[in-house]
Scaffold this motif. Structure first.
Motif, PDB file in Angstrom:
ATOM      1  N   THR A  70       3.770   6.791  -1.355  1.00 29.62           N
ATOM      2  CA  THR A  70       3.523   6.200  -2.662  1.00 29.62           C
ATOM      3  C   THR A  70       3.078   4.742  -2.468  1.00 29.62           C
ATOM      4  OG1 THR A  70       5.798   5.445  -2.726  1.00 29.62           O
ATOM      5  CG2 THR A  70       5.339   7.579  -3.772  1.00 29.62           C
ATOM      6  N   PRO A  71       2.510   4.118  -3.526  1.00 26.22           N
ATOM      7  CA  PRO A  71       2.169   2.696  -3.387  1.00 26.22           C
ATOM      8  C   PRO A  71       3.395   1.837  -3.062  1.00 26.22           C
ATOM      9  CG  PRO A  71       1.160   3.612  -5.371  1.00 26.22           C
ATOM     10  CD  PRO A  71       2.056   4.673  -4.812  1.00 26.22           C
ATOM     11  N   GLY A  72       4.530   2.108  -3.717  1.00 29.24           N
ATOM     12  CA  GLY A  72       5.730   1.299  -3.478  1.00 29.24           C
ATOM     13  C   GLY A  72       6.222   1.394  -2.048  1.00 29.24           C
ATOM     14  N   ALA A  73       6.205   2.612  -1.491  1.00 32.53           N
ATOM     15  CA  ALA A  73       6.634   2.791  -0.103  1.00 32.53           C
ATOM     16  C   ALA A  73       5.676   2.069   0.846  1.00 32.53           C
ATOM     17  CB  ALA A  73       6.693   4.286   0.242  1.00 32.53           C
ATOM     18  N   LYS A 118       0.634  -4.742   9.779  1.00 36.17           N
ATOM     19  CA  LYS A 118       1.981  -4.846  10.373  1.00 36.17           C
ATOM     20  C   LYS A 118       3.094  -4.676   9.335  1.00 36.17           C
ATOM     21  CE  LYS A 118       0.927  -7.596  14.472  1.00 36.17           C
ATOM     22  NZ  LYS A 118      -0.556  -7.561  14.351  1.00 36.17           N
ATOM     23  N   SER A 119       2.754  -4.848   8.050  1.00 33.83           N
ATOM     24  CA  SER A 119       3.779  -4.756   7.000  1.00 33.83           C
ATOM     25  C   SER A 119       3.828  -3.381   6.329  1.00 33.83           C
ATOM     26  CB  SER A 119       3.526  -5.819   5.929  1.00 33.83           C
ATOM     27  OG  SER A 119       3.448  -7.092   6.521  1.00 33.83           O
ATOM     28  N   LEU A 120       2.978  -2.466   6.775  1.00 35.49           N
ATOM     29  CA  LEU A 120       2.975  -1.111   6.214  1.00 35.49           C
ATOM     30  C   LEU A 120       4.099  -0.289   6.864  1.00 35.49           C
ATOM     31  CD1 LEU A 120      -0.906  -0.472   6.341  1.00 35.49           C
ATOM     32  CD2 LEU A 120       0.434  -1.313   4.405  1.00 35.49           C
ATOM     33  N   PRO A 121       4.410   0.915   6.334  1.00 38.79           N
ATOM     34  CA  PRO A 121       5.425   1.755   7.003  1.00 38.79           C
ATOM     35  C   PRO A 121       5.090   1.940   8.487  1.00 38.79           C
ATOM     36  CG  PRO A 121       4.858   2.700   4.886  1.00 38.79           C
ATOM     37  CD  PRO A 121       3.902   1.547   5.106  1.00 38.79           C
ATOM     38  N   VAL A 180       6.464   9.118  -9.185  1.00 45.11           N
ATOM     39  CA  VAL A 180       6.053   8.212  -8.104  1.00 45.11           C
ATOM     40  C   VAL A 180       7.185   7.245  -7.759  1.00 45.11           C
ATOM     41  CG1 VAL A 180       4.470   6.327  -7.490  1.00 45.11           C
ATOM     42  CG2 VAL A 180       3.573   8.401  -8.560  1.00 45.11           C
ATOM     43  N   VAL A 181       7.807   6.653  -8.804  1.00 44.03           N
ATOM     44  CA  VAL A 181       8.904   5.701  -8.565  1.00 44.03           C
ATOM     45  C   VAL A 181      10.053   6.398  -7.838  1.00 44.03           C
ATOM     46  CG1 VAL A 181      10.676   4.278  -9.680  1.00 44.03           C
ATOM     47  CG2 VAL A 181       8.295   4.140 -10.449  1.00 44.03           C
ATOM     48  N   LYS A 182      10.345   7.629  -8.237  1.00 41.61           N
ATOM     49  CA  LYS A 182      11.448   8.355  -7.591  1.00 41.61           C
ATOM     50  C   LYS A 182      11.140   8.610  -6.109  1.00 41.61           C
ATOM     51  CE  LYS A 182      14.758  12.017  -8.288  1.00 41.61           C
ATOM     52  NZ  LYS A 182      15.193  13.171  -9.060  1.00 41.61           N
ATOM     53  N   ARG A 183       9.891   8.964  -5.805  1.00 47.38           N
ATOM     54  CA  ARG A 183       9.515   9.181  -4.404  1.00 47.38           C
ATOM     55  C   ARG A 183       9.637   7.876  -3.604  1.00 47.38           C
ATOM     56  NH1 ARG A 183       3.756  10.970  -4.797  1.00 47.38           N
ATOM     57  NH2 ARG A 183       3.797  10.975  -2.519  1.00 47.38           N
ATOM     58  N   THR A 184       9.250   6.772  -4.233  1.00 49.03           N
ATOM     59  CA  THR A 184       9.383   5.468  -3.564  1.00 49.03           C
ATOM     60  C   THR A 184      10.847   5.149  -3.285  1.00 49.03           C
ATOM     61  OG1 THR A 184       7.374   4.575  -4.552  1.00 49.03           O
ATOM     62  CG2 THR A 184       9.021   2.973  -3.825  1.00 49.03           C
ATOM     63  N   GLN A 185      11.691   5.349  -4.301  1.00 57.24           N
ATOM     64  CA  GLN A 185      13.117   5.044  -4.139  1.00 57.24           C
ATOM     65  C   GLN A 185      13.742   5.921  -3.060  1.00 57.24           C
ATOM     66  OE1 GLN A 185      14.562   2.347  -5.420  1.00 57.24           O
ATOM     67  NE2 GLN A 185      12.576   1.888  -6.339  1.00 57.24           N
ATOM     68  N   ARG A 186      13.297   7.169  -2.970  1.00 59.42           N
ATOM     69  CA  ARG A 186      13.784   8.071  -1.917  1.00 59.42           C
ATOM     70  C   ARG A 186      13.395   7.527  -0.538  1.00 59.42           C
ATOM     71  NH1 ARG A 186      15.884  12.834  -1.508  1.00 59.42           N
ATOM     72  NH2 ARG A 186      15.595  13.373  -3.704  1.00 59.42           N
ATOM     73  N   TYR A 187      12.133   7.102  -0.405  1.00 56.53           N
ATOM     74  CA  TYR A 187      11.669   6.542   0.868  1.00 56.53           C
ATOM     75  C   TYR A 187      12.493   5.296   1.241  1.00 56.53           C
ATOM     76  CZ  TYR A 187       8.878   3.776   4.117  1.00 56.53           C
ATOM     77  OH  TYR A 187       8.484   2.998   5.183  1.00 56.53           O
ATOM     78  N   LEU A 188      12.654   4.387   0.275  1.00 60.34           N
ATOM     79  CA  LEU A 188      13.378   3.135   0.570  1.00 60.34           C
ATOM     80  C   LEU A 188      14.825   3.418   0.947  1.00 60.34           C
ATOM     81  CD1 LEU A 188      11.962   0.886  -2.334  1.00 60.34           C
ATOM     82  CD2 LEU A 188      11.302   0.809   0.086  1.00 60.34           C
ATOM     83  N   HIS A 189      15.408   4.456   0.331  1.00 60.98           N
ATOM     84  CA  HIS A 189      16.801   4.810   0.630  1.00 60.98           C
ATOM     85  C   HIS A 189      16.916   5.517   1.983  1.00 60.98           C
ATOM     86  CE1 HIS A 189      20.903   6.132   0.211  1.00 60.98           C
ATOM     87  NE2 HIS A 189      20.532   7.392   0.283  1.00 60.98           N
ATOM     88  N   GLU A 190      16.073   6.537   2.181  1.00 55.63           N
ATOM     89  CA  GLU A 190      16.230   7.377   3.381  1.00 55.63           C
ATOM     90  C   GLU A 190      15.687   6.712   4.641  1.00 55.63           C
ATOM     91  OE1 GLU A 190      14.517  11.159   2.296  1.00 55.63           O
ATOM     92  OE2 GLU A 190      16.235  11.704   1.026  1.00 55.63           O
ATOM     93  N   GLU A 191      14.592   5.950   4.499  1.00 55.45           N
ATOM     94  CA  GLU A 191      13.978   5.349   5.693  1.00 55.45           C
ATOM     95  C   GLU A 191      14.476   3.925   5.954  1.00 55.45           C
ATOM     96  OE1 GLU A 191      11.943   7.084   7.736  1.00 55.45           O
ATOM     97  OE2 GLU A 191      12.245   8.802   6.402  1.00 55.45           O
ATOM     98  N   GLN A 217      -7.226  -4.215  -4.607  1.00 51.78           N
ATOM     99  CA  GLN A 217      -6.261  -5.119  -3.961  1.00 51.78           C
ATOM    100  C   GLN A 217      -5.338  -4.355  -3.000  1.00 51.78           C
ATOM    101  OE1 GLN A 217      -6.553  -8.372  -3.816  1.00 51.78           O
ATOM    102  NE2 GLN A 217      -8.376  -8.050  -5.081  1.00 51.78           N
ATOM    103  N   ALA A 218      -5.037  -3.087  -3.349  1.00 54.23           N
ATOM    104  CA  ALA A 218      -4.260  -2.253  -2.411  1.00 54.23           C
ATOM    105  C   ALA A 218      -5.041  -2.070  -1.111  1.00 54.23           C
ATOM    106  CB  ALA A 218      -3.933  -0.903  -3.056  1.00 54.23           C
ATOM    107  N   ALA A 219      -6.349  -1.828  -1.229  1.00 50.80           N
ATOM    108  CA  ALA A 219      -7.189  -1.636  -0.034  1.00 50.80           C
ATOM    109  C   ALA A 219      -7.260  -2.916   0.794  1.00 50.80           C
ATOM    110  CB  ALA A 219      -8.592  -1.188  -0.447  1.00 50.80           C
ATOM    111  N   ILE A 220      -7.439  -4.064   0.117  1.00 52.35           N
ATOM    112  CA  ILE A 220      -7.531  -5.348   0.820  1.00 52.35           C
ATOM    113  C   ILE A 220      -6.210  -5.647   1.545  1.00 52.35           C
ATOM    114  CG2 ILE A 220      -7.812  -7.861   0.494  1.00 52.35           C
ATOM    115  CD1 ILE A 220     -10.439  -6.282   0.083  1.00 52.35           C
ATOM    116  N   THR A 221      -5.094  -5.319   0.871  1.00 52.95           N
ATOM    117  CA  THR A 221      -3.767  -5.521   1.488  1.00 52.95           C
ATOM    118  C   THR A 221      -3.637  -4.663   2.745  1.00 52.95           C
ATOM    119  OG1 THR A 221      -2.854  -5.913  -0.719  1.00 52.95           O
ATOM    120  CG2 THR A 221      -1.275  -5.482   1.042  1.00 52.95           C
ATOM    121  N   MET A 222      -4.086  -3.417   2.646  1.00 55.41           N
ATOM    122  CA  MET A 222      -4.003  -2.501   3.783  1.00 55.41           C
ATOM    123  C   MET A 222      -4.845  -3.012   4.958  1.00 55.41           C
ATOM    124  SD  MET A 222      -4.631   1.596   3.680  1.00 55.41           S
ATOM    125  CE  MET A 222      -3.113   2.151   2.959  1.00 55.41           C
ATOM    126  N   LEU A 223      -6.025  -3.539   4.660  1.00 56.45           N
ATOM    127  CA  LEU A 223      -6.899  -4.058   5.721  1.00 56.45           C
ATOM    128  C   LEU A 223      -6.285  -5.273   6.409  1.00 56.45           C
ATOM    129  CD1 LEU A 223     -10.368  -3.892   3.906  1.00 56.45           C
ATOM    130  CD2 LEU A 223      -9.737  -2.574   5.941  1.00 56.45           C
TER     131      LEU A 223
END
Length: 427
Positions: free
Chosen positions: A403-406, A393-396, A258-269, A383-389
């Motif tokens: 992933t949660p990190g992305a 504007k701060s989501l991808p 999961v962390v690796k997928r997040t790091q890939r997203y943060l790097h590539e996007e 708390q992830a759900a509440i954050t999403m609701l």
């Protein structure tokens, strides 16, 4: 708690699907607690599953535990079944977000993801199964992006503390963080502790299918992530860790993937420097090592054959020295248990070129919280759900399978977790 938007077309902010399962019942209690933090009636939610009678019982139980007799009459109950696509479609049309607690996800997860994507509901789960999580990304990311739907797996103990912990460590570091190792330790109270056997089953099927995961990963056609700074040394299969002062092994869960997928997203996007990551778990002293060795050997041998897998599934307590059980932990055991992640990061201070020489700065952070499986996991998911609701504007920028990190790197999720008993701190 901020106000939420539901349109008349979607009567519920949150529907908990699989509310009668072992983890689902604790997610129900956590949503009820969270709903009572705001003005009455601001969070609209319902529970769903196959049996109306069992769903009613879960509400009664939550009402008793939380001393909220009104729950049983205030929360709606929806009957839906994973094997009936029409019932899932009807469910997903009514929710802004579906919290999916029906596992093992490799068997029951995909129909729910598909229904959410097709019917415009966001989706969170608490899967710790890399093969499921990554195949959902491969098969549904583009479709979810077109629909503006966020599909976010691993929003429980696997893997919010690890994934957000790495992001937190990076954000607290002054300069360029290039590598992090995490060490997980868990402690139980006088009553001891154990884990419900649903997690055990996921591990059995995951190990049996590890070849399929490798071929799945090839299909993405990813280039290797660049290594910035000194290359991190991998540790052995068993070693004495000075960091946690006990023997440690590589962490067997989903966190590294999961962390690796997040790091890939943060790097590539987002063009951010990817952080190298190693995950380990403390296993205690010598006596635990013997247990671990025998349990590991038995597991390794039996998991290769279908009759062996059946034995493992039938007798989880025997084969895991009581660590996994069909009954799951008692509430007393949960009260006495806690977890702690130590993050040990290194990197280069501001103005120092990471391509030259060894890292010149270190950072230590921790994420700690209550019992991991059934107290911390519901807190993280809710708390992830509440954050999403609250923080769309701060989501991808586009929907998709993340992933949660992305998903939550640019949100206040960590602040919310801090207020709900999962503490992030710099040492």
């Amino acid at each position: 708690m901020a106000s939420f938007s539901t349109s008349s077309a979607r009567p519920y902010h949150i529907i908990i699907f699989g509310a009668t399962g072992f983890t689902g019942q604790f997610v129900v209690e956590e949503v009820a607690r969270t709903a009572s933090e705001g003005p009455k009636g601001t969070l609209k939610w319902a529970i769903a599953g196959r049996s109306k009678a069992k769903l009613d019982k879960v509400l009664e139980q939550a009402a008793a535990v939380l001393s909220k007799p009104e729950l049983a009459s205030e929360v709606d109950v929806i009957v839906a079944d994973v094997s009936e696509p029409d019932s899932l479609a009807a469910l997903c049309k009514q929710a802004v977000i579906v919290l999916n607690c029906v596992g093992p996800y490799r068997f029951f997860g995909e129909p729910v993801v598909k229904a959410c994507v097709e019917n415009g509901a966001h989706y969170l789960d608490i899967s710790g199964e890399p093969q499921f999580l990554e195949s959902m990304q491969l098969n549904y990311h583009n479709q979810a992006a077109e629909k503006g739907v966020y599909i976010v797996g691993a929003c429980g103990f696997d893997s919010i503390p690890a994934d957000m912990g790495v992001i937190y460590t990076r954000d607290q570091f002054k300069g360029t963080l290039t590598a992090v190792e995490s060490f997980l330790t868990a402690s139980a109270g006088p009553e001891g502790g154990c884990v419900h056997d649903g997690t055990w089953q996921s591990a059995i099927y995951g190990l049996a299918d590890s070849d399929k995961l490798r071929s799945l990963r090839k299909k993405f056609g990813h280039k290797p992530l660049p290594v910035v700074g000194a290359k991190m040394k991998r540790r052995g299969a068993l070693f004495f860790s000075n960091e946690v002062q006990q023997y440690a092994i590589p962490f067997m869960g989903t966190d590294p993937s999961v962390v690796k997928r997040t790091q890939r997203y943060l790097h590539e996007e987002l063009n951010e420097t990817p952080v190298q990551y190693g995950a380990y778990a403390g296993v205690g002293g010598i006596s635990n090592l013997f247990k671990l060795f025998f349990a590991g050997m038995m597991f390794w041998i039996l998991v290769k054959f279908s009759f062996g897998r059946n034995l493992l599934i039938k007798f989880p307590e025997f084969f895991s020295f009581g660590f996994f059980s069909k009954a799951g932990p008692t509430r007393k055991q949960m009260e006495g248990s806690s977890f702690r992640f130590g993050f040990f990061g290194e990197g280069y201070t501001e103005g120092v070129d990471p391509t030259e020489g060894k890292p010149n700065a270190k950072i230590r952070t921790t994420v700690q919280g209550p019992e991991a499986g059934y107290v911390a996991t519901p807190i993280a998911m809710v708390q992830a759900a509440i954050t999403m609701l609250n923080e769309s504007k701060s989501l991808p920028k586009t929907g998709g399978v993340y992933t949660p990190g992305a998903t939550f790197a640019k949100t206040t999720l960590i602040d919310r977790l801090n207020k709900h008993g999962i503490q992030f701190s710099v040492l």
